[in-house]
Design a protein around this motif. Structure first.
Motif, PDB file in Angstrom:
ATOM      1  N   ARG A  74     -39.699   7.869  18.703  1.00 71.35           N
ATOM      2  CA  ARG A  74     -40.989   7.050  18.029  1.00 71.35           C
ATOM      3  C   ARG A  74     -41.306   5.901  18.362  1.00 71.35           C
ATOM      4  O   ARG A  74     -40.531   4.885  18.174  1.00 71.35           O
ATOM      5  N   LEU A  75     -42.537   5.587  18.944  1.00 77.08           N
ATOM      6  CA  LEU A  75     -43.069   4.273  19.304  1.00 77.08           C
ATOM      7  C   LEU A  75     -43.076   3.448  18.070  1.00 77.08           C
ATOM      8  O   LEU A  75     -43.490   3.673  17.152  1.00 77.08           O
ATOM      9  N   ILE A  76     -42.418   2.094  18.222  1.00 71.31           N
ATOM     10  CA  ILE A  76     -42.470   1.061  17.437  1.00 71.31           C
ATOM     11  C   ILE A  76     -43.549   0.252  18.096  1.00 71.31           C
ATOM     12  O   ILE A  76     -44.568  -0.168  17.183  1.00 71.31           O
ATOM     13  N   PHE A  77     -43.615  -0.163  19.279  1.00 70.32           N
ATOM     14  CA  PHE A  77     -44.480  -1.090  19.986  1.00 70.32           C
ATOM     15  C   PHE A  77     -44.408  -1.196  21.504  1.00 70.32           C
ATOM     16  O   PHE A  77     -43.424  -0.330  21.853  1.00 70.32           O
ATOM     17  N   ARG A  78     -45.537  -1.013  22.308  1.00 76.79           N
ATOM     18  CA  ARG A  78     -45.394  -0.975  23.684  1.00 76.79           C
ATOM     19  C   ARG A  78     -46.423  -2.133  24.063  1.00 76.79           C
ATOM     20  O   ARG A  78     -47.658  -2.047  23.529  1.00 76.79           O
ATOM     21  N   TYR A  79     -46.036  -2.977  25.046  1.00 84.16           N
ATOM     22  CA  TYR A  79     -47.012  -4.028  25.702  1.00 84.16           C
ATOM     23  C   TYR A  79     -47.053  -3.077  27.148  1.00 84.16           C
ATOM     24  O   TYR A  79     -46.265  -2.679  27.772  1.00 84.16           O
ATOM     25  N   PRO A  85     -58.803   4.956  29.988  1.00 89.75           N
ATOM     26  CA  PRO A  85     -60.154   5.224  30.632  1.00 89.75           C
ATOM     27  C   PRO A  85     -61.208   5.571  28.936  1.00 89.75           C
ATOM     28  O   PRO A  85     -60.693   6.002  28.033  1.00 89.75           O
ATOM     29  N   LEU A  86     -62.368   5.308  29.433  1.00 87.60           N
ATOM     30  CA  LEU A  86     -63.359   5.643  28.452  1.00 87.60           C
ATOM     31  C   LEU A  86     -63.336   4.808  27.224  1.00 87.60           C
ATOM     32  O   LEU A  86     -63.615   5.269  26.084  1.00 87.60           O
ATOM     33  N   LYS A  87     -62.464   3.724  27.103  1.00 87.80           N
ATOM     34  CA  LYS A  87     -61.921   2.974  25.799  1.00 87.80           C
ATOM     35  C   LYS A  87     -62.325   1.291  26.312  1.00 87.80           C
ATOM     36  O   LYS A  87     -61.869   0.995  27.260  1.00 87.80           O
ATOM     37  N   ASP A  88     -62.912   0.820  25.154  1.00 87.34           N
ATOM     38  CA  ASP A  88     -63.078  -0.635  25.561  1.00 87.34           C
ATOM     39  C   ASP A  88     -61.684  -1.372  25.152  1.00 87.34           C
ATOM     40  O   ASP A  88     -61.909  -2.054  24.109  1.00 87.34           O
ATOM     41  N   ILE A  89     -60.903  -1.390  25.713  1.00 83.15           N
ATOM     42  CA  ILE A  89     -59.561  -2.074  25.522  1.00 83.15           C
ATOM     43  C   ILE A  89     -59.410  -2.996  26.550  1.00 83.15           C
ATOM     44  O   ILE A  89     -59.479  -2.748  27.816  1.00 83.15           O
ATOM     45  N   PRO A  90     -58.894  -4.043  26.042  1.00 83.04           N
ATOM     46  CA  PRO A  90     -58.487  -5.273  27.241  1.00 83.04           C
ATOM     47  C   PRO A  90     -57.440  -4.788  28.052  1.00 83.04           C
ATOM     48  O   PRO A  90     -56.440  -3.974  27.617  1.00 83.04           O
ATOM     49  N   GLN A  91     -57.224  -5.176  29.358  1.00 82.98           N
ATOM     50  CA  GLN A  91     -56.413  -4.934  30.362  1.00 82.98           C
ATOM     51  C   GLN A  91     -54.805  -5.193  29.828  1.00 82.98           C
ATOM     52  O   GLN A  91     -54.175  -4.257  29.944  1.00 82.98           O
ATOM     53  N   CYS A  92     -54.581  -6.348  29.307  1.00 85.32           N
ATOM     54  CA  CYS A  92     -53.377  -6.769  28.602  1.00 85.32           C
ATOM     55  C   CYS A  92     -53.524  -6.257  27.262  1.00 85.32           C
ATOM     56  O   CYS A  92     -54.165  -6.885  26.330  1.00 85.32           O
ATOM     57  N   HIS A  93     -52.534  -5.360  26.759  1.00 83.99           N
ATOM     58  CA  HIS A  93     -53.002  -4.923  25.511  1.00 83.99           C
ATOM     59  C   HIS A  93     -51.122  -4.460  24.696  1.00 83.99           C
ATOM     60  O   HIS A  93     -50.398  -4.338  25.494  1.00 83.99           O
ATOM     61  N   LYS A  94     -51.380  -4.155  23.404  1.00 82.40           N
ATOM     62  CA  LYS A  94     -50.045  -3.927  22.777  1.00 82.40           C
ATOM     63  C   LYS A  94     -50.361  -2.733  21.871  1.00 82.40           C
ATOM     64  O   LYS A  94     -51.502  -2.802  21.081  1.00 82.40           O
ATOM     65  N   HIS A  95     -49.606  -1.276  22.214  1.00 75.03           N
ATOM     66  CA  HIS A  95     -49.716  -0.486  20.887  1.00 75.03           C
ATOM     67  C   HIS A  95     -48.719  -0.575  19.987  1.00 75.03           C
ATOM     68  O   HIS A  95     -47.596  -1.043  19.988  1.00 75.03           O
ATOM     69  N   LEU A  96     -49.241  -0.532  18.656  1.00 70.73           N
ATOM     70  CA  LEU A  96     -48.448  -0.597  17.411  1.00 70.73           C
ATOM     71  C   LEU A  96     -48.191   0.806  16.902  1.00 70.73           C
ATOM     72  O   LEU A  96     -49.326   1.179  16.216  1.00 70.73           O
ATOM     73  N   LEU A  97     -47.176   1.271  16.798  1.00 75.56           N
ATOM     74  CA  LEU A  97     -46.708   2.578  15.973  1.00 75.56           C
ATOM     75  C   LEU A  97     -47.499   3.874  16.297  1.00 75.56           C
ATOM     76  O   LEU A  97     -47.020   4.879  15.968  1.00 75.56           O
ATOM     77  N   SER A  98     -48.444   3.766  17.401  1.00 76.61           N
ATOM     78  CA  SER A  98     -49.285   4.961  17.709  1.00 76.61           C
ATOM     79  C   SER A  98     -49.822   4.330  19.034  1.00 76.61           C
ATOM     80  O   SER A  98     -49.973   3.244  19.157  1.00 76.61           O
TER      81      SER A  98
END
Length: 128
Positions: A74-79, A85-98
């Protein structure tokens, strides 16, 4: 200079006592461009999967990177800097728990990611 960068990654990894095993591969594309990927396993069974495609010079540029920390699959975090695609997400980002919980971040280095991992490990042990 690339060899020094790769050597530094090995030194950083070997200096973290919570790591019980590591598998790291280094690929020299040119004298200053290369690819490194690895899996680090910690004493609690959690894993950090990482990869970097870098150009080393006066300034180190990470063309692509990902640092994916997981426990029991299970994901804890990911940089990462993979476009979403199709989301206004910065190029450098971090996923937390999902995959849906995403924050803007700066480009991390392996040492900072390992320090964050150790914070998670120590907080996890306090909860037990």
């Amino acid at each position: 200079m690339l060899i020094d960068y790769f050597r530094r990654i090995e030194e950083i990894v070997s200096s973290f006592p919570a790591i019980i095993s590591s598998e790291i591969s280094f690929d020299h594309r040119t004298h200053n461009i290369g690819f490194v990927k690895g899996v680090l396993t910690f004493h609690d069974g959690s894993e950090l999967h990482f990869k970097e495609f870098v150009k080393v010079g006066d300034v180190t540029v990470k063309y692509k990177y990902a640092y994916h920390y997981q426990k029991e699959g299970r994901l804890i975090f990911r940089y990462d800097n993979h476009p979403i695609p199709l989301k206004d997400i910065p190029q450098c980002h971090k996923h937390l728990l999902s995959e849906e919980n995403i924050l803007e971040s700066t480009v991390p280095c392996i040492e900072d990611v390992l320090k964050e991992t150790l914070l998670f490990l120590s907080s996890w042990n306090k909860l037990r």
